[in-house]
Design a protein around this motif. Structure first.
Motif, mmCIF file in Angstrom:
data_model
loop_
_atom_site.group_PDB
_atom_site.id
_atom_site.type_symbol
_atom_site.label_atom_id
_atom_site.label_comp_id
_atom_site.label_asym_id
_atom_site.label_seq_id
_atom_site.Cartn_x
_atom_site.Cartn_y
_atom_site.Cartn_z
ATOM 1 N N UNK A 223 -16.837 -28.960 10.799
ATOM 2 C CA UNK A 223 -16.331 -28.579 9.215
ATOM 3 C C UNK A 223 -17.536 -28.062 8.333
ATOM 4 N N UNK A 224 -18.517 -29.299 8.345
ATOM 5 C CA UNK A 224 -19.674 -29.078 7.697
ATOM 6 C C UNK A 224 -20.165 -27.504 8.061
ATOM 7 N N UNK A 225 -20.438 -27.261 9.385
ATOM 8 C CA UNK A 225 -20.768 -25.932 9.625
ATOM 9 C C UNK A 225 -19.979 -24.727 9.220
ATOM 10 N N UNK A 232 -17.430 -22.421 1.559
ATOM 11 C CA UNK A 232 -16.458 -23.424 0.794
ATOM 12 C C UNK A 232 -17.063 -24.482 0.274
ATOM 13 N N UNK A 233 -17.028 -25.161 -0.842
ATOM 14 C CA UNK A 233 -17.347 -26.477 -1.380
ATOM 15 C C UNK A 233 -16.118 -27.084 -1.542
ATOM 16 N N UNK A 234 -15.852 -28.234 -0.745
ATOM 17 C CA UNK A 234 -14.775 -28.699 -0.872
ATOM 18 C C UNK A 234 -14.918 -29.862 -1.966
ATOM 19 N N UNK A 441 -7.242 -24.734 -2.703
ATOM 20 C CA UNK A 441 -7.374 -24.980 -1.040
ATOM 21 C C UNK A 441 -6.261 -23.708 -0.589
ATOM 22 N N UNK A 442 -5.391 -23.429 -1.390
ATOM 23 C CA UNK A 442 -4.439 -22.182 -0.723
ATOM 24 C C UNK A 442 -5.242 -20.895 -0.733
ATOM 25 N N UNK A 454 -16.657 -13.869 4.020
ATOM 26 C CA UNK A 454 -17.826 -13.407 4.314
ATOM 27 C C UNK A 454 -18.586 -14.036 5.560
ATOM 28 N N UNK A 455 -17.439 -14.236 6.392
ATOM 29 C CA UNK A 455 -18.005 -14.985 7.768
ATOM 30 C C UNK A 455 -18.767 -14.031 8.738
#
Ligand code: SF4
Lengths: 527, 167
Positions: A223-225, A232-234, A441-442, A454-455
């Motif tokens: 998830x970090x990667x 995303x900044x959780x 989150x949604x 932007x992936x």
């Protein structure tokens, strides 16, 4: 944000002839090898293959990237931990390391696979390599020890107990072990290839099943990667809950592993005692997250609904941990004070510091051999390094005794962290999720679903400390944000070779004990 | 006499918790009756991991902890396939494990049964599409029962075994 923070590493593009010099420079500067990743850029517009060497150097991760063509210089003499990665690259991509001392196939057994098959190449069709006649393609050659009175003891791949599959071949003369060759990868499932072409959230399900007992922490590394790629900044609260689960997993792993050590020295009463504690924790996992091993409790950007902790659940956890702590204190007393225990575990399976350094060990094995390596300190993520400060610690002896004490210490540390987080949790979440959080989150999951984030064509790495050591992910995405290459490196992959050195001179009867004291994963290693 | 901690612990949990101790106990005793009745003696199990994630193994080891303690019901995990009546297979059956698994199977004396444990070993494995996976197990061996779950919990395994012997 600058680029290296977004990707999680700094990259230096070098020529392949500079690799050895640059590596020497990093290692003499106190850095060590974290992992090696090869890529096939056939579908992208660069030279076909690319190899990246990742090092931990200071508090940063540095990568040396180069285009190997069809071969590259082996680092096995200056950086022995590179050996296995190089063999893997030869298998999976057919790029040859030059001057490698032991270039046998690693994952694709010569008996079962045609030597021309390289599954991670983009033009490999994915055809299952098996004939109806079980054709044997070649033969695996074990290292032989020659001399008078030398005999071999092969063990595995199927072991006597309820253990994963792997092969160990001992060469002995009388009682002492002269050589151990570990042959793993029986359980090679092709996880990396399987993730290719999937979206980042689809792969989550596979990633959390790479190694079942470290599922939480491995998923966190992933998830970090993935969250770096998606930008995303959780939220703080999510970090909070993730750390609770991560430490909970570390705790039950350590409780089980200490139990195993008791079992292998024949102290069954205390082994069973700890297994009772273990079962209690697993049952609590189930009541908190609805899964005993906490599979599938995360989603990208958050926590899945079934695993959301509220104040009451946090109270349950803290309550049980009080009991666990008492039991561990008793176990510690026994480990430290009973000659019948220390006699067995002192000096057994000694891995000295130099070996640990050369093999770039991680986790408990490194810390028990005098290296203060802990991803939570070196490459902080989530709350580590922010709210949670962990003191770097290590034992010098490198034997089973040191690893046992390290595990007990880790367990107490986890209990401390979880208890304090559980206490501060209710302050963070007055009711369940706040509306704003939910919206964020949604929104995040919507962008993921729509595939318009932007992936496209990005890359990032992620690290996390599992109960066994550093878990490492490298992910790169194609133009549509699907996974183009996913590389996972399990702590066990780094640590397995160490047993081959730690066991030398010991007797076979000690092998299960030494093995259990490190308790490495076969599944994570074999992928 | 002071009661050792772990025994006390078991007695304590007898009265509390959602999985009540009594249930396991009754289930276990039923199983014992079946095993002794049908096989005349206890049942020996050989487990082979054909490419699991290790959580299934963890649950199977949990069957031996003091909470469940499968052995007192006459079921025992054995070291050699030559001693076994039944073969448990976990994992997705990788290419590299295929030959060892078949070998183990061939070494079990007749009559023998194969039971697959966990989703990986069944039809719905998430690893099924991989180049390195030869599963599901039922494609290679005849399987008398599949126990669902990822991983199946110890109590599920016990109750499934009961239903197997009722068949
Ligand atoms: S069924 Fe689930 S728990 Fe069992 S081996 Fe497969 S992934 Fe692991």
């Amino acid at each position: 944000m600058d680029e290296s923070a977004e990707k999680g590493f700094e990259e230096e593009i070098i020529g392949k002839n500079e690799l050895r010099d640059k590596t020497n420079g990093i290692i003499y500067g106190g850095g060590y090898l974290l992992g090696v990743v090869a890529l096939d850029n056939l579908l992208m517009s660069k030279d076909r293959f690319e190899i990246k060497y990742f090092f931990v150097s200071g508090r940063r991760i540095k990568s040396l990237a180069f285009l190997p063509g069809d071969s590259f210089p082996s680092l096995s003499d200056i950086c022995p931990s590179a050996k296995l990665y190089e063999r893997e690259i030869a298998d999976m991509f057919g790029i040859m390391p030059l001057n490698h001392p032991d270039l046998k196939p690693l994952m694709l057994f010569p008996e079962n696979w045609d030597a021309a098959v390289h599954p991670l190449r983009k033009d490999y069709g994915g055809v299952k390599c098996i004939g109806p006649d079980f054709k044997r393609y070649g033969e695996y050659k074990y290292k032989k020890v020659y001399g008078d009175g030398i005999f071999e003891v092969p063990v595995g791949p199927i072991h006597a107990g309820i253990i994963e599959s792997g092969h160990f071949r001992f060469s002995l003369r009388g009682e002492p072990i002269l050589q151990l060759e570990i042959r793993h990868f029986w359980k090679h499932r092709g996880v990396e290839k399987l993730c290719e072409g999937k979206s980042l959230s689809e792969a989550l399900k596979i990633v959390s099943r790479i190694s079942g007992d470290n599922s939480v922490n491995i998923t966190l590394a992933y998830l970090t990667a993935a969250e770096r790629i998606l930008g995303i900044n959780v939220p703080q609260k999510v970090k909070h809950i993730r750390v609770i689960f991560a430490e909970l997993e570390r705790l039950w792993n350590n409780v089980r592993d200490i139990g195993f050590i008791f079992m292998d020295i024949g102290f069954n009463l205390w082994a069973q005692n700890l297994f009772v504690v273990l079962e209690d924790i697993l049952r609590m996992n189930k009541s908190v997250t609805s899964h005993r091993y906490m599979f599938d409790i995360f989603r990208i950007g958050g926590i899945s609904d079934t695993a959301y902790i509220d104040g009451a659940k946090a109270g349950d956890i803290a309550g049980l941990l009080e009991k666990v702590k008492d039991e561990l204190k008793k176990a510690e007393k026994i480990v430290l004070n009973s000659p019948s225990v220390t006699d067995r575990i002192e000096l057994a399976g000694k891995i000295n510091k130099k070996t640990a350094q050369e093999l770039s060990l991680c986790g408990v094995c490194a810390r028990a051999s005098g290296l203060k390596r802990d991803t939570r300190i070196e490459i902080p993520y989530l709350l580590y390094g922010e709210n949670i400060k962990i003191e770097p610690a290590a034992f010098e002896e490198g034997d089973v005794f040191a690893r046992t004490r390290m595990r007990i210490k880790d367990a107490f540390e986890s209990i401390k962290i979880i208890t304090s987080l559980c206490r501060s949790l209710p302050g963070l979440l007055p009711e369940a999720e706040t509306a704003a959080d939910k919206e964020a989150a949604d929104a995040a999951s919507n962008t993921i679903a729509a595939g318009i984030f932007r992936a496209g064509g990005r890359e990032a790495i992620g690290n996390a400390e599992t109960s066994r050591g550093n878990a490492f992910f490298y992910i790169s995405t194609d133009g549509e944000g699907k996974i183009y290459r996913l590389k996972y490196i399990d702590p066990s992959f780094r640590n397995w070779p160490a047993i081959q050195y730690g066991i030398l001179g010991d007797i076979i009867a000690d092998f299960p004990l030494v093995n259990k004291s490190m308790n490495l994963s076969y599944a994570g290693n074999d992928l | 006499m002071k009661i050792p901690f772990f025994i006390k612990n078991i007695f304590e949990t007898k009265t509390e918790g959602e999985e009540s101790w009594g249930k396991v106990e009754t289930a276990g005793n039923e199983l014992k009756k079946d095993v002794y009745g049908k096989l005349g003696r206890s049942l020996f199990i050989r487990l082979v991991d054909s490419g699991s994630c290790n959580a299934c193994e963890n649950e199977l080891s949990a069957l031996s902890n003091p909470y469940y303690d499968l052995e007192r019901f006459g079921l025992k995990f054995v070291a050699s396939p030559k001693h076994a009546d039944i073969l448990f297979i976990t994992g997705c059956m990788t290419r590299n494990m295929l030959n060892p698994v078949l070998n183990a199977y061939n070494n079990i004396p007749e009559p023998k049964f194969v039971v697959t444990i966990g989703d990986c070993a069944g039809e719905s494995s998430i690893f099924r599409e991989s180049y390195a996976v030869m599963g599901p197990v039922s494609k290679r061996l005849s399987v008398v029962m599949h126990i669902d779950g990822c991983p199946p919990e110890p109590k599920t395994i016990i109750s499934s075994l009961i239903s197997l012997f009722r068949k």
